[in-house]
Design a protein around this motif. Structure first.
Motif, PDB file in Angstrom:
ATOM      1  N   PHE A   7      19.740  34.933  48.154  1.00  0.00           N
ATOM      2  CA  PHE A   7      20.945  35.493  47.721  1.00  0.00           C
ATOM      3  C   PHE A   7      21.543  36.233  49.235  1.00  0.00           C
ATOM      4  CE2 PHE A   7      22.611  39.746  46.574  1.00  0.00           C
ATOM      5  CZ  PHE A   7      23.613  39.229  45.584  1.00  0.00           C
ATOM      6  N   ARG A   8      22.539  36.043  48.564  1.00  0.00           N
ATOM      7  CA  ARG A   8      23.498  37.093  50.181  1.00  0.00           C
ATOM      8  C   ARG A   8      24.842  37.459  49.409  1.00  0.00           C
ATOM      9  NH1 ARG A   8      22.170  37.471  55.669  1.00  0.00           N
ATOM     10  NH2 ARG A   8      23.741  38.316  57.262  1.00  0.00           N
ATOM     11  N   LEU A   9      25.110  39.030  49.828  1.00  0.00           N
ATOM     12  CA  LEU A   9      26.556  39.615  49.139  1.00  0.00           C
ATOM     13  C   LEU A   9      26.418  40.501  50.312  1.00  0.00           C
ATOM     14  CD1 LEU A   9      28.818  39.521  47.794  1.00  0.00           C
ATOM     15  CD2 LEU A   9      27.827  40.870  45.801  1.00  0.00           C
ATOM     16  N   SER A  10      28.342  40.706  50.598  1.00  0.00           N
ATOM     17  CA  SER A  10      28.141  41.577  52.010  1.00  0.00           C
ATOM     18  C   SER A  10      29.057  42.118  50.783  1.00  0.00           C
ATOM     19  CB  SER A  10      28.809  40.776  53.024  1.00  0.00           C
ATOM     20  OG  SER A  10      29.650  41.638  53.174  1.00  0.00           O
ATOM     21  N   LEU A  11      29.042  43.478  50.688  1.00  0.00           N
ATOM     22  CA  LEU A  11      29.999  44.374  50.262  1.00  0.00           C
ATOM     23  C   LEU A  11      30.517  45.248  50.896  1.00  0.00           C
ATOM     24  CD1 LEU A  11      27.468  46.008  47.457  1.00  0.00           C
ATOM     25  CD2 LEU A  11      29.266  44.308  46.755  1.00  0.00           C
ATOM     26  N   SER A  12      31.962  45.876  50.615  1.00  0.00           N
ATOM     27  CA  SER A  12      32.607  46.371  51.319  1.00  0.00           C
ATOM     28  C   SER A  12      34.226  47.180  50.406  1.00  0.00           C
ATOM     29  CB  SER A  12      34.097  45.393  52.196  1.00  0.00           C
ATOM     30  OG  SER A  12      33.936  44.107  51.447  1.00  0.00           O
ATOM     31  N   GLU A  13      34.714  48.461  50.621  1.00  0.00           N
ATOM     32  CA  GLU A  13      35.947  48.590  50.557  1.00  0.00           C
ATOM     33  C   GLU A  13      36.233  48.392  49.967  1.00  0.00           C
ATOM     34  OE1 GLU A  13      37.488  53.878  50.706  1.00  0.00           O
ATOM     35  OE2 GLU A  13      35.516  53.055  51.624  1.00  0.00           O
ATOM     36  N   LEU A  14      37.496  48.598  48.959  1.00  0.00           N
ATOM     37  CA  LEU A  14      38.681  46.728  48.962  1.00  0.00           C
ATOM     38  C   LEU A  14      39.603  47.723  48.061  1.00  0.00           C
ATOM     39  CD1 LEU A  14      36.684  44.014  46.500  1.00  0.00           C
ATOM     40  CD2 LEU A  14      37.080  44.403  48.863  1.00  0.00           C
ATOM     41  N   THR A  15      40.430  47.971  48.601  1.00  0.00           N
ATOM     42  CA  THR A  15      41.265  48.353  48.779  1.00  0.00           C
ATOM     43  C   THR A  15      42.180  48.208  47.291  1.00  0.00           C
ATOM     44  OG1 THR A  15      43.231  46.188  49.462  1.00  0.00           O
ATOM     45  CG2 THR A  15      43.181  48.333  50.229  1.00  0.00           C
ATOM     46  N   PRO A  16      43.274  48.912  46.448  1.00  0.00           N
ATOM     47  CA  PRO A  16      43.336  48.435  45.093  1.00  0.00           C
ATOM     48  C   PRO A  16      44.430  46.868  44.743  1.00  0.00           C
ATOM     49  CG  PRO A  16      44.505  50.635  45.977  1.00  0.00           C
ATOM     50  CD  PRO A  16      43.863  50.337  46.863  1.00  0.00           C
ATOM     51  N   ILE A  17      43.695  46.886  43.373  1.00  0.00           N
ATOM     52  CA  ILE A  17      44.684  45.615  43.186  1.00  0.00           C
ATOM     53  C   ILE A  17      46.148  45.666  42.882  1.00  0.00           C
ATOM     54  CG2 ILE A  17      44.741  43.158  42.003  1.00  0.00           C
ATOM     55  CD1 ILE A  17      41.575  43.848  40.674  1.00  0.00           C
ATOM     56  N   ASP A  18      46.731  44.344  43.752  1.00  0.00           N
ATOM     57  CA  ASP A  18      48.172  44.591  43.717  1.00  0.00           C
ATOM     58  C   ASP A  18      48.639  43.883  42.144  1.00  0.00           C
ATOM     59  OD1 ASP A  18      50.911  44.979  43.904  1.00  0.00           O
ATOM     60  OD2 ASP A  18      51.510  44.044  45.882  1.00  0.00           O
ATOM     61  N   PRO A  19      49.463  44.793  41.533  1.00  0.00           N
ATOM     62  CA  PRO A  19      49.552  44.107  40.291  1.00  0.00           C
ATOM     63  C   PRO A  19      50.295  42.578  40.130  1.00  0.00           C
ATOM     64  CG  PRO A  19      50.321  45.333  39.975  1.00  0.00           C
ATOM     65  CD  PRO A  19      49.540  46.134  41.047  1.00  0.00           C
ATOM     66  N   ASN A  20      51.859  43.135  41.424  1.00  0.00           N
ATOM     67  CA  ASN A  20      52.260  41.807  41.496  1.00  0.00           C
ATOM     68  C   ASN A  20      51.839  40.550  42.866  1.00  0.00           C
ATOM     69  OD1 ASN A  20      54.146  44.050  40.291  1.00  0.00           O
ATOM     70  ND2 ASN A  20      54.828  44.678  42.020  1.00  0.00           N
ATOM     71  N   ALA A  21      50.647  40.632  42.863  1.00  0.00           N
ATOM     72  CA  ALA A  21      50.434  39.746  43.990  1.00  0.00           C
ATOM     73  C   ALA A  21      50.759  38.905  43.173  1.00  0.00           C
ATOM     74  CB  ALA A  21      49.264  40.473  44.725  1.00  0.00           C
ATOM     75  N   SER A  22      50.934  37.474  43.524  1.00  0.00           N
ATOM     76  CA  SER A  22      49.970  35.951  43.099  1.00  0.00           C
ATOM     77  C   SER A  22      49.471  35.716  43.489  1.00  0.00           C
ATOM     78  CB  SER A  22      51.140  35.074  44.129  1.00  0.00           C
ATOM     79  OG  SER A  22      50.509  34.486  45.161  1.00  0.00           O
ATOM     80  N   PRO A  23      48.895  34.629  42.329  1.00  0.00           N
ATOM     81  CA  PRO A  23      46.995  34.937  41.564  1.00  0.00           C
ATOM     82  C   PRO A  23      46.580  33.843  42.982  1.00  0.00           C
ATOM     83  CG  PRO A  23      48.074  33.581  40.100  1.00  0.00           C
ATOM     84  CD  PRO A  23      49.328  33.726  41.240  1.00  0.00           C
ATOM     85  N   ASP A  24      46.644  32.988  43.267  1.00  0.00           N
ATOM     86  CA  ASP A  24      46.417  32.741  44.545  1.00  0.00           C
ATOM     87  C   ASP A  24      46.270  33.845  45.505  1.00  0.00           C
ATOM     88  OD1 ASP A  24      46.712  30.084  44.057  1.00  0.00           O
ATOM     89  OD2 ASP A  24      47.928  29.857  45.727  1.00  0.00           O
ATOM     90  N   ASP A  25      47.161  35.252  45.884  1.00  0.00           N
ATOM     91  CA  ASP A  25      46.713  36.262  46.736  1.00  0.00           C
ATOM     92  C   ASP A  25      45.483  36.871  46.240  1.00  0.00           C
ATOM     93  OD1 ASP A  25      48.455  35.546  48.469  1.00  0.00           O
ATOM     94  OD2 ASP A  25      50.222  36.760  47.277  1.00  0.00           O
ATOM     95  N   HIS A  26      45.255  37.108  45.339  1.00  0.00           N
ATOM     96  CA  HIS A  26      44.078  37.984  44.310  1.00  0.00           C
ATOM     97  C   HIS A  26      43.073  36.874  44.646  1.00  0.00           C
ATOM     98  CE1 HIS A  26      47.204  39.703  40.896  1.00  0.00           C
ATOM     99  NE2 HIS A  26      46.858  40.441  42.457  1.00  0.00           N
ATOM    100  N   LEU A  27      43.044  35.132  43.857  1.00  0.00           N
ATOM    101  CA  LEU A  27      41.864  34.360  44.421  1.00  0.00           C
ATOM    102  C   LEU A  27      41.334  34.735  46.126  1.00  0.00           C
ATOM    103  CD1 LEU A  27      39.836  32.689  43.913  1.00  0.00           C
ATOM    104  CD2 LEU A  27      41.906  30.860  44.027  1.00  0.00           C
ATOM    105  N   ILE A  28      42.537  34.547  46.984  1.00  0.00           N
ATOM    106  CA  ILE A  28      41.979  35.123  48.302  1.00  0.00           C
ATOM    107  C   ILE A  28      41.369  36.372  49.278  1.00  0.00           C
ATOM    108  CG2 ILE A  28      43.184  35.500  50.783  1.00  0.00           C
ATOM    109  CD1 ILE A  28      45.241  33.112  50.184  1.00  0.00           C
ATOM    110  N   LYS A  29      42.085  37.088  48.497  1.00  0.00           N
ATOM    111  CA  LYS A  29      41.601  38.850  48.508  1.00  0.00           C
ATOM    112  C   LYS A  29      40.229  38.300  48.130  1.00  0.00           C
ATOM    113  CE  LYS A  29      42.300  43.496  47.744  1.00  0.00           C
ATOM    114  NZ  LYS A  29      43.493  44.674  47.059  1.00  0.00           N
ATOM    115  N   PHE A  30      39.946  38.031  46.864  1.00  0.00           N
ATOM    116  CA  PHE A  30      38.418  38.543  46.247  1.00  0.00           C
ATOM    117  C   PHE A  30      37.429  37.121  47.114  1.00  0.00           C
ATOM    118  CE2 PHE A  30      34.846  35.391  43.856  1.00  0.00           C
ATOM    119  CZ  PHE A  30      34.431  36.378  43.368  1.00  0.00           C
ATOM    120  N   LEU A  31      37.491  36.288  47.641  1.00  0.00           N
ATOM    121  CA  LEU A  31      37.121  35.077  48.468  1.00  0.00           C
ATOM    122  C   LEU A  31      36.327  35.909  49.839  1.00  0.00           C
ATOM    123  CD1 LEU A  31      38.452  31.704  47.482  1.00  0.00           C
ATOM    124  CD2 LEU A  31      36.419  32.422  46.361  1.00  0.00           C
TER     125      LEU A  31
END
Length: 342
Positions: free
Chosen positions: A195-219
């Motif tokens: 198991f290996r997970l890199s945790l980092s502080e994230l900026t708030p989710i932009d509700p106006n962003a596209s689903p692809d942008d949300h997925l890229i930000k998560f990955l």
């Protein structure tokens, strides 16, 4: 300072009284020791077959390996342990750290940055004496109290990742079922990949962003997609192999399993390259693998656990929480050893 922490499978070395071994095991797993300063393993190779009677020596079997001189003399180890952990009630200026560690100022600042990303240090301004000084101190003068800030930041980062996972899963395209899972014998046990997970502080989710942008930000947040994932300097992340594997195959078709041959044909890539990206996903424990069919020659297949990313993320969260508990136990044990040695 954005928070960053590496989570891996960590066994608390609470049975060991070797301060250096316990400290090196902790610093290695949280990512403070550089890749070239791995703690050498002194364990002998395991023999094949059954052990001989009277030949098993379990003395020290659960102890971490003794770190080499290269680790003990390294700047990150001496700064964290010899300076801040052994003198938790003292503040250090950059000049004092340069002299103690015999290191250049850029090197000192680089490793101070890593400790500040963990939120272990605080900065105090001192105007007494000859002039203004900036002191770097361990939070609240105790390793265990300083580590509470790491725990809180990590828990908040995990909560943000859970929100992103649920959002990404809810925005996926809905498709009909696939009969290619018929007869699939899945292994629901944990992956053999650590198991290996890199945790980092994230900026708030932009509700106006596209689903692809949300997925890229998560990955990007979980370390699956990196700046080197692009196939070319001008190519978009959405055209990279790593993104297409997760989006077009695993996420868009969670109802079916994929064999290596099918993935290689769809993505037009080689087996070593494909395995490299699959191992990244397996290290998050969100994939399950098995055999399609009951024949000994059945093809190995992969898919998101239970065909549901939100459910699969439960495994990742449990691994992460267990890693945090193990880190905390190691810090408590290390603090006790340091206090006994004073």
């Amino acid at each position: 300072m954005p928070f960053r922490l590496m989570l891996v499978n960590h066994t608390p070395p609470t049975a060991s009284n070797d301060v250096d071994a316990v400290a090196a095991a902790l610093l290695r797993d949280i990512g403070l020791l550089p890749g070239g300063l791995e703690v050498p393993s002194t364990a002998s190779r395991r023999r094949r077959g059954r052990p001989r009677k009277g030949k098993m020596d379990l003395k020290g079997a659960m102890d971490p390996p003794r770190p080499g001189e290269e680790v003990l003399s390294s700047v990150p180890y001496r700064m964290t342990i010899d300076c801040f952990m052994r003198h938790p009630d003292k503040g250090f200026t950059v000049e004092e750290l340069e002299e103690r560690l015999d290191a250049s100022r850029p090197t000192v600042y680089r490793h101070l940055l890593k400790l500040r990303e963990l939120d272990l240090l605080t900065i105090m301004e001192d105007d007494s004496g000859s002039g203004h000084r900036r002191l770097y101190c361990l939070r609240f003068g105790r390793p265990t109290k300083a580590w509470r800030f790491v725990d809180v930041n990590a828990e908040c980062a995990l909560e943000n990742l859970r929100e992103m996972v649920d959002l990404v899963w809810s925005e996926r395209p809905r498709r009909g079922g696939d009969q290619r899972n018929a007869g699939l014998m899945l292994d629901r046990t944990s992956s053999h990949i650590s198991f290996r997970l890199s945790l980092s502080e994230l900026t708030p989710i932009d509700p106006n962003a596209s689903p692809d942008d949300h997925l890229i930000k998560f990955l990007e947040a979980v370390g699956y997609i990196t700046p080197w994932s692009k196939t070319g300097a001008e190519d978009a992340i959405s055209e990279s192999l790593a993104y297409r594997l997760f989006k077009e195959c695993l996420l868009d078709r969670p109802d079916r399993s994929w064999t290596m041959r099918e993935l290689m044909a769809v993505l037009d890539t080689s087996k070593p390259t494909l395995y490299r990206h699959l191992k990244k996903l397996e290290s998050l424990d969100i994939l399950e693998r098995g055999l399609r069919g009951e024949s000994p020659r059945s093809s190995k297949a992969f898919r998101i656990r239970y065909g549901d990313l939100s459910k699969a993320w439960n495994f990742t969260e449990e691994h992460a929480l267990q890693s945090l508990r193990s880190y905390r136990q190691t810090v408590e044990h290390l603090e006790g050893l340091l206090e006994d040695g004073r």
